[in-house]
Motif scaffolding. Sequence first.
Motif, PDB file in Angstrom:
ATOM      1  N   TRP A 201       0.772  -1.243   0.000  1.00  0.00           N
ATOM      2  CA  TRP A 201       0.000   0.000   0.000  1.00  0.00           C
ATOM      3  C   TRP A 201       0.806   1.299   0.000  1.00  0.00           C
ATOM      4  N   PHE A 202       2.075   1.278   0.301  1.00  0.00           N
ATOM      5  CA  PHE A 202       2.828   2.524   0.472  1.00  0.00           C
ATOM      6  C   PHE A 202       2.628   3.455  -0.721  1.00  0.00           C
ATOM      7  N   PRO A 203       2.365   4.781  -0.485  1.00  0.00           N
ATOM      8  CA  PRO A 203       2.401   5.491   0.801  1.00  0.00           C
ATOM      9  C   PRO A 203       1.071   5.560   1.538  1.00  0.00           C
ATOM     10  N   ARG A 204       0.054   4.828   1.058  1.00  0.00           N
ATOM     11  CA  ARG A 204      -1.185   4.748   1.822  1.00  0.00           C
ATOM     12  C   ARG A 204      -0.973   3.843   3.032  1.00  0.00           C
ATOM     13  N   ALA A 205      -1.914   3.851   3.965  1.00  0.00           N
ATOM     14  CA  ALA A 205      -1.747   3.086   5.204  1.00  0.00           C
ATOM     15  C   ALA A 205      -1.786   1.590   4.931  1.00  0.00           C
ATOM     16  N   ALA A 206      -0.776   0.889   5.440  1.00  0.00           N
ATOM     17  CA  ALA A 206      -0.762  -0.575   5.399  1.00  0.00           C
ATOM     18  C   ALA A 206      -1.044  -1.158   6.779  1.00  0.00           C
ATOM     19  N   SER A 207      -0.793  -0.349   7.829  1.00  0.00           N
ATOM     20  CA  SER A 207      -1.069  -0.749   9.217  1.00  0.00           C
ATOM     21  C   SER A 207      -0.315  -2.014   9.598  1.00  0.00           C
ATOM     22  N   ALA A 208       0.997  -2.003   9.349  1.00  0.00           N
ATOM     23  CA  ALA A 208       1.810  -3.205   9.542  1.00  0.00           C
ATOM     24  C   ALA A 208       2.192  -3.466  10.992  1.00  0.00           C
TER      25      ALA A 208
END
Length: 314
Positions: A92-99
């Motif tokens: 997803w980068f630069p959107r949120a991936a919430s890793a």
Amino acid sequence: MRAISQDTYGGPDVLRLIETDRPTPLPTEVLVRVHAAGVNPVDAKTRAGQGVAGILGQPPFILGWDVSGVVEEVGHGVHTLAVGDEVYGMPWFPRAASAYAEYVTAPSRHFARKPVNLSHVEAAAVPLAGLTAYQILTALARIQKDQRVLIHAAAGGVGHLAVQFAKHLGAYVVGTASVGKHEWLRGLGADEVIDYHRAEVAEATGDIDVVVDLIGSESTQRQSVAVTRSGGLVVAVPSGTSPELLELAAKSGVRAAPYLVEPDGPALGEIAALIESGAVRIEVEDVFPLAAAAEAHRRMESGRTRGKLVLEVR
């Protein structure tokens, strides 16, 4: 599931452990049970309201992009991965991936199979740093054999992988680092290492074809242009190309370009092959439990990390 969230921008102490709902994969996505998550400078910058904070928007949100884990569930239309596959990726980068969490969902093609000779902790250190270095050198700079490549902050997460990729591509590699890291960098393939505390880069080297600037200070940009041959390339990674850098580069006949990494499953597959062959190795300086994410951020912001820091999730 457990995750690390923040309710406001600020220092490391804004990071807190929470319980939240496990995500569900959409068609073409996979659900990955995260075993480890890499910690990157962009994480800390975003936590503080810089980095890609403008894309994520206002908190609360869950940080992190580097993951290594096991596919738990596949959505309709997924053909490249199956339940039980060990994978790593930078979704997803630069959107949120919430890793920084026990589970993540993302398109299956944002992942690749984990290098078989790496643990999940080691593999989680690779994606963002590895893709940044690999994409710059192969897609943007198109490094050719015997070209001279200068890498600022060569001992960092991106830098130590850039040294190895550039050497694999046949380049003559010059790196900057504190003196205590010189021997280690030479072991990774660096032909020259400059102690930036004691020497001006412009006085220590020259005739560079490609500069990978992983610092982005005004001084580093000035020195980068000074050592680059006419027609050469300066890649400005953390700060981008300021008007001052573009003007200075133009006056010297040098190209200057910004760079932002993007998800790239096929490239991760190529990187995995290099790691499995022994051509590239990853350095993990320290590992923290998920709940100690704030401590990991404090360590990273000290500026003295060699290689990468990783959160072990399970």
